[in-house]
Design an enzyme around this catalytic site. Structure first.
Site, PDB file in Angstrom:
ATOM      1  N   HIS A  65     -38.588 -16.397 -31.787  1.00 19.16           N
ATOM      2  CA  HIS A  65     -39.282 -15.008 -31.064  1.00 19.16           C
ATOM      3  C   HIS A  65     -39.933 -14.647 -30.124  1.00 19.16           C
ATOM      4  O   HIS A  65     -40.281 -15.400 -29.362  1.00 19.16           O
ATOM      5  CB  HIS A  65     -40.388 -15.200 -32.387  1.00 19.16           C
ATOM      6  CG  HIS A  65     -39.775 -14.807 -34.226  1.00 19.16           C
ATOM      7  ND1 HIS A  65     -40.475 -14.951 -35.134  1.00 19.16           N
ATOM      8  CD2 HIS A  65     -37.937 -14.796 -34.236  1.00 19.16           C
ATOM      9  CE1 HIS A  65     -39.967 -14.975 -35.964  1.00 19.16           C
ATOM     10  NE2 HIS A  65     -38.483 -14.520 -35.136  1.00 19.16           N
ATOM     11  N   ASP A  67     -41.723 -13.478 -28.557  1.00 18.70           N
ATOM     12  CA  ASP A  67     -43.351 -13.074 -27.862  1.00 18.70           C
ATOM     13  C   ASP A  67     -43.903 -14.947 -27.366  1.00 18.70           C
ATOM     14  O   ASP A  67     -44.861 -14.836 -27.245  1.00 18.70           O
ATOM     15  CB  ASP A  67     -44.007 -13.018 -29.021  1.00 18.70           C
ATOM     16  CG  ASP A  67     -44.375 -13.426 -30.585  1.00 18.70           C
ATOM     17  OD1 ASP A  67     -43.132 -13.263 -30.477  1.00 18.70           O
ATOM     18  OD2 ASP A  67     -44.865 -13.388 -31.223  1.00 18.70           O
ATOM     19  N   HIS A  68     -42.938 -15.769 -27.493  1.00 17.22           N
ATOM     20  CA  HIS A  68     -43.565 -17.483 -27.546  1.00 17.22           C
ATOM     21  C   HIS A  68     -42.515 -17.748 -26.673  1.00 17.22           C
ATOM     22  O   HIS A  68     -42.391 -18.970 -26.239  1.00 17.22           O
ATOM     23  CB  HIS A  68     -43.375 -18.303 -28.981  1.00 17.22           C
ATOM     24  CG  HIS A  68     -43.745 -17.875 -30.039  1.00 17.22           C
ATOM     25  ND1 HIS A  68     -44.771 -18.213 -30.301  1.00 17.22           N
ATOM     26  CD2 HIS A  68     -44.162 -16.498 -30.841  1.00 17.22           C
ATOM     27  CE1 HIS A  68     -45.714 -17.445 -31.145  1.00 17.22           C
ATOM     28  NE2 HIS A  68     -45.509 -16.597 -31.576  1.00 17.22           N
ATOM     29  N   HIS A 141     -41.613 -20.575 -41.002  1.00 23.03           N
ATOM     30  CA  HIS A 141     -41.361 -19.008 -40.258  1.00 23.03           C
ATOM     31  C   HIS A 141     -40.203 -18.472 -40.920  1.00 23.03           C
ATOM     32  O   HIS A 141     -39.393 -19.477 -41.360  1.00 23.03           O
ATOM     33  CB  HIS A 141     -41.900 -19.342 -38.738  1.00 23.03           C
ATOM     34  CG  HIS A 141     -42.594 -17.316 -37.998  1.00 23.03           C
ATOM     35  ND1 HIS A 141     -42.814 -16.806 -38.573  1.00 23.03           N
ATOM     36  CD2 HIS A 141     -41.855 -17.275 -36.837  1.00 23.03           C
ATOM     37  CE1 HIS A 141     -42.938 -15.567 -37.968  1.00 23.03           C
ATOM     38  NE2 HIS A 141     -42.337 -15.986 -36.986  1.00 23.03           N
ATOM     39  N   ASP A 211     -45.591 -20.102 -34.883  1.00 31.20           N
ATOM     40  CA  ASP A 211     -46.314 -18.730 -35.895  1.00 31.20           C
ATOM     41  C   ASP A 211     -46.358 -19.600 -37.715  1.00 31.20           C
ATOM     42  O   ASP A 211     -44.854 -20.431 -37.898  1.00 31.20           O
ATOM     43  CB  ASP A 211     -45.549 -17.617 -36.246  1.00 31.20           C
ATOM     44  CG  ASP A 211     -45.801 -17.269 -34.469  1.00 31.20           C
ATOM     45  OD1 ASP A 211     -46.332 -17.181 -33.902  1.00 31.20           O
ATOM     46  OD2 ASP A 211     -45.062 -15.671 -34.569  1.00 31.20           O
TER      47      ASP A 211
END
Ligand SMILES: [Zn+2]
Length: 302
Positions: A65, A67-68, A141, A211
């Site tokens: 994802h 944001d990582h 996740h 996450d």
């Protein structure tokens, strides 16, 4: 004295805000530097918090994802412009290699340093030296995601200074005494190990879980760690959304910390809807008292 600490570069979730960058952390262990996740803007955060990339040799990406990992290509490009020669190891989901190589190819960037990709698999050791072991384990996740465990190894016993000054043991003898041997004088007198050494400091450990949905299958991997970073994207009113999105609430993070018997819990990956996530701390502390809210730019010493 061992230097084992983690600096939070970003602790926000998917959407950045003026106060929260996407996820990234820099873990220092003595002369080593390890980057955990690399959300967009991570290199800017490193500049802001005066974290240099000297000795940064390993980057661990938990999942794909954005944001990582959206900060990764920018950071690699900067390393290239600075003339980096030190090889860079990148651990992440298998497709990451293709993504980064395609971006480099499209801009005809020929790196001056080696980029070494390692695809994460189930549970395995990623790095190991005399003092530290780093391993990964699966999180729960929407896409394949891994957590990371940094575990210091057991240390040797410390020799008492007055013993060394008085008896001047050789290097090989000192090595054996540090492992627990007694010291035998030429007349046969035995000096017991407990009398000539001091206990070593207790090995420390750090676990990273972001996450992930709340899942007790994580417990064996993070059991008794000194510091657990666990995502707390949502609050108590959002338990249903948390489950749907495979994220956790602060209270769920605290429940996992309590069940795993960790020493301290550090919350992060806060939803952009919380301009001030202090109520997450209150909710978590009702379940697990020794909880902290992570703050960007703060360093947590193990
Ligand atoms: Zn995320």
């Amino acid at each position: 004295m061992t230097d084992f600490q983690v600096t939070i570069l970003g602790n926000g979730s998917a959407v950045p805000t003026a106060f929260q960058n996407p996820t990234a952390q820099l873990l220092r262990y003595n002369q080593h530097k390890f980057l955990i996740d690399c959300g967009e803007g991570t290199q800017m955060q490193m500049i802001k918090y005066q974290v240099t990339h000297k000795n940064l040799s390993h980057i661990f990406i938990s999942h794909l994802h954005g944001d990582h990992y959206f900060g990764l290509i920018g950071m690699i490009s900067t390393f290239h412009l600075f003339g980096r020669e030190l090889p860079l190891h990148i651990y992440g989901p298998g497709p990451l290699e293709q993504i980064i190589k395609m971006q480099l190819k499209a801009s005809d960037t020929r790196l001056k340093f080696s980029l070494l990709f390692h695809a994460l698999r189930d549970t395995e050791t990623l790095f190991e030296d005399k003092h530290l072991k780093i391993s990964c384990f699966p999180l729960y996740h929407k896409t394949p995601t891994w957590g990371f465990l940094f575990r210091e190894k057991g240390k040797e016993r410390n020799l008492r200074k007055n013993f060394v000054a008085h008896y001047t043991p050789g290097i090989e003898q000192m090595h054996r005494i540090k492992q627990g041997d007694d010291f035998i004088l030429s007349d046969g007198t035995v000096l017991k190990n407990a009398d000539i050494t001091l206990n070593p400091s207790i090995p420390k450990s750090y676990a990273y879980c972001s996450d992930t949905a709340y899942d007790e299958r994580l417990i064996p991997f993070v059991r008794s760690v000194d510091l657990l970073y666990h995502e707390a994207t949502f609050d108590n009113n959002m338990t249903v959304i948390a489950a749907e999105k495979f994220h956790s609430t602060a209270r769920q993070a605290a429940r996992l910390a309590a069940k795993a018997g960790v020493k301290q819990l550090l919350l992060g990956h806060f939803s952009a809807r919380f301009s001030e996530p202090s109520h997450l701390l209150e909710e978590a502390r009702e379940v697990f008292e020794n909880t902290l809210l992570s703050r960007q730019g703060e360093t947590y010493v193990l």
